[in-house]
Write a protein that holds these residues in place. Structure first.
Motif, short mmCIF file in Angstrom:
data_model
loop_
_atom_site.label_atom_id
_atom_site.label_comp_id
_atom_site.label_asym_id
_atom_site.label_seq_id
_atom_site.Cartn_x
_atom_site.Cartn_y
_atom_site.Cartn_z
N VAL A 91 -75.53 -35.73 -11.80
CA VAL A 91 -75.69 -36.71 -10.63
C VAL A 91 -74.06 -37.44 -10.82
CG1 VAL A 91 -76.33 -38.89 -9.79
CG2 VAL A 91 -77.91 -37.16 -10.69
N LEU A 92 -73.42 -37.52 -11.95
CA LEU A 92 -72.15 -38.02 -11.90
C LEU A 92 -71.36 -37.08 -11.45
CD1 LEU A 92 -72.30 -40.19 -15.20
CD2 LEU A 92 -73.01 -40.77 -12.97
N VAL A 93 -71.39 -35.81 -11.81
CA VAL A 93 -70.32 -34.58 -11.24
C VAL A 93 -70.40 -34.57 -9.82
CG1 VAL A 93 -69.72 -32.19 -11.26
CG2 VAL A 93 -70.58 -33.41 -13.36
N TYR B 222 -67.46 -29.86 -14.50
CA TYR B 222 -67.94 -29.09 -15.54
C TYR B 222 -66.72 -28.42 -16.46
CZ TYR B 222 -72.01 -29.58 -12.73
OH TYR B 222 -73.27 -29.80 -12.06
N ASP B 223 -65.67 -28.37 -15.84
CA ASP B 223 -64.46 -27.77 -16.64
C ASP B 223 -63.59 -28.79 -17.00
OD1 ASP B 223 -65.41 -25.18 -16.25
OD2 ASP B 223 -65.02 -24.86 -14.36
N THR B 224 -63.92 -30.27 -16.86
CA THR B 224 -63.20 -31.29 -17.59
C THR B 224 -63.32 -31.05 -19.21
OG1 THR B 224 -63.63 -32.75 -15.62
CG2 THR B 224 -63.05 -33.48 -17.63
N TRP C 136 -67.85 -22.14 -34.50
CA TRP C 136 -67.44 -21.20 -33.82
C TRP C 136 -66.23 -21.57 -32.56
CZ3 TRP C 136 -72.48 -22.39 -33.31
CH2 TRP C 136 -72.86 -22.84 -31.90
N GLU C 137 -65.48 -20.61 -32.47
CA GLU C 137 -64.70 -20.78 -31.27
C GLU C 137 -65.35 -21.25 -30.16
OE1 GLU C 137 -61.27 -18.87 -28.34
OE2 GLU C 137 -61.96 -17.61 -30.18
N PRO C 138 -64.99 -22.47 -29.67
CA PRO C 138 -65.95 -23.06 -28.54
C PRO C 138 -65.89 -22.16 -27.26
CG PRO C 138 -64.81 -24.96 -29.51
CD PRO C 138 -64.37 -23.82 -30.15
N GLY C 139 -67.22 -21.87 -26.80
CA GLY C 139 -67.12 -21.08 -25.48
C GLY C 139 -67.44 -19.80 -25.74
N THR C 140 -67.37 -19.24 -27.20
CA THR C 140 -67.54 -17.79 -27.60
C THR C 140 -69.16 -17.46 -27.82
OG1 THR C 140 -66.66 -17.93 -29.67
CG2 THR C 140 -65.08 -17.55 -27.91
N GLN C 141 -69.60 -18.41 -28.32
CA GLN C 141 -70.98 -18.15 -29.04
C GLN C 141 -71.99 -19.45 -28.65
OE1 GLN C 141 -71.56 -15.75 -32.59
NE2 GLN C 141 -69.55 -16.77 -33.22
N GLY D 75 -59.22 -29.35 -33.32
CA GLY D 75 -59.06 -28.17 -32.52
C GLY D 75 -60.06 -28.13 -31.33
N LYS D 76 -60.85 -29.22 -30.79
CA LYS D 76 -61.70 -29.34 -29.97
C LYS D 76 -61.32 -29.90 -28.72
CE LYS D 76 -65.13 -31.59 -32.21
NZ LYS D 76 -64.01 -32.28 -33.36
N GLY D 77 -59.97 -30.07 -28.44
CA GLY D 77 -59.52 -30.75 -27.17
C GLY D 77 -59.70 -30.09 -26.16
N GLN D 78 -59.77 -28.68 -26.01
CA GLN D 78 -60.22 -27.95 -24.89
C GLN D 78 -61.62 -27.54 -24.74
OE1 GLN D 78 -57.51 -27.69 -22.64
NE2 GLN D 78 -56.60 -28.75 -24.48
N VAL D 79 -62.41 -28.13 -25.50
CA VAL D 79 -63.93 -28.05 -25.46
C VAL D 79 -64.15 -28.77 -24.03
CG1 VAL D 79 -66.25 -28.39 -26.19
CG2 VAL D 79 -64.42 -27.79 -27.65
N THR D 80 -64.97 -28.00 -23.07
CA THR D 80 -65.34 -28.52 -21.75
C THR D 80 -66.84 -29.19 -21.64
OG1 THR D 80 -66.21 -26.52 -20.73
CG2 THR D 80 -63.80 -26.90 -20.68
#
Length: 364
Positions: free
Chosen positions: A73-75, A82-84, A142-147, A97-102
């Motif tokens: 609802v906020l999006v 979602y990609d913020t 794990w590398e965010p977004g890969t698993q 190292g989580k600065g780019q986690v969306t």
């Protein structure tokens, strides 16, 4: 009374009469209308208080569906996308190292922080700031977004803190103001439930065999590193006053008709209320990630904050269904192909989803 209402009522009456279940609610919406509202059994065996349509059940991860809905609802309102990167809203989350986690990665359980500290206590999970600080300071598994790996507790704190940072309000307040209130169910769906209302709750009980299920598992499984055994879903946990009163949005306290109404308002209009646009509905209910769960080892298919597939059915074969089950055997979901929304809530915690699977076949 419709044939479907009669058939569902007969099915849950049989479950209670056989002793397999204690108290059950089933709600089904079709095209924005409540077409099944069935209850059976008792909410509290000690007093004999019967289950009603308004009885509230702690259904554990069913609440993740409500947390995700608040975020969507906020999006929809344009507060973030979602990609913020989460760290744009919550700078502390960037640690290790989580600065780019969306936001998207949080929703599809690929953010890489599926656990909470293994020394966490009941008091800790009720302490919002403490849990958010601990999760923000974690190194990714794990590398965010890969698993993908089920973020059992951390999902709720991450989504809830995104909501809090974007709105300045706790997620429970946003749920009430933006979702439950407009739908007329503000007194039937909660994250933290006011203590004064606890007398309306169903009392949870463990199925005897479910209480010992973890004893058969190897002790080195990743799931045992994701949090302490004492905080695994159980009647002991789910009947605690502090847990029931706290905002722990990985779980939720709700009636079947309230959560089914929420899913119906994601699918379309319910009494003039529609929570998201048709375009957003397509996005949130589409497959976002498929993989082997790195915590529990099962195949996982995720939409944005929702599991894909009907309870007891193959995700690929029922890809039009999105929703969330809850530990103990409850489930709530919607089907974009049929336009129905279904919720099954119960207070005997079983080790499988046989009841919602059986009822979903009956409902169609």
């Amino acid at each position: 009374m419709s044939d479907l209402q009669k058939n569902v009522q007969a099915a849950i009456d049989e479950l209670v009469e056989s002793g397999a279940e204690r108290g059950v609610q089933v709600a089904v919406y079709s095209g924005g209308e409540l077409v099944v509202d069935a209850v059976a059994g008792v909410a509290d065996p000690e007093t004999g208080r019967e289950v009603t349509s308004g009885t509230v059940f702690y259904n554990f991860s069913i609440g993740k569906g409500a947390a995700s809905t608040v975020l969507h609802v906020l999006v929809e309102r344009g507060l973030f996308g979602y990609d913020t990167p989460i760290a744009e809203l919550w700078p502390e989350f960037a640690a290790h190292g989580k600065g780019q986690v969306t936001v998207r990665q949080a929703l599809n359980h690929t953010a890489g922080v599926p656990g909470i500290p293994v020394e966490s206590t009941f008091a800790d999970i009720c302490d919002w700031d403490k849990m958010c600080a601990a999760i923000a300071d974690q190194e990714p598994w794990w590398e965010p977004g890969t698993q993908t790996g089920y973020h059992a507790y951390s999902f709720g704190y991450i989504v809830g803190e995104i909501v809090r940072r974007a709105t300045g309000k706790p997620i429970s307040q946003v749920l009430r103001e933006e979702v439950a209130g407009p739908l007329g169910v503000a007194d039937e769906i909660y994250f933290g439930m006011p203590v004064a209302e606890h007398g309306r709750l169903a009392v949870l009980e463990d199925e005897p065999v479910a209480a010992a299920w973890t004893g058969e598992m190897p002790t080195d499984l990743p799931m045992f590193k994701a949090g302490p055994m004492s905080l695994f879903p159980s009647a002991t946990l789910g009947n605690r006053t502090d847990v029931l009163a706290a905002d722990i949005p990985a779980g939720g306290k709700t009636s079947a008709r309230a959560i089914a109404r929420m899913y119906a308002a994601l699918l379309g209009e319910v009494d003039g209320v529609r929570l998201v646009s048709p375009e957003r509905l397509r996005e949130i209910s589409a497959v976002s990630f498929v993989g082997v769960d790195q915590v529990f080892g099962n195949p996982a298919t995720w939409g944005l904050g929702f599991a894909i597939g009907r309870p007891g059915a193959d995700a690929e074969a029922t890809a039009s269904v999105f929703g969330m089950p809850g530990a103990g055997g409850s489930a709530a979901y919607a089907d974009t192909a049929t336009g129905i929304a279904v919720a099954v809530t119960k207070n005997r915690l079983t080790g499988d989803f046989a009841v919602p699977a059986k009822l979903s076949e009956l409902i169609g």
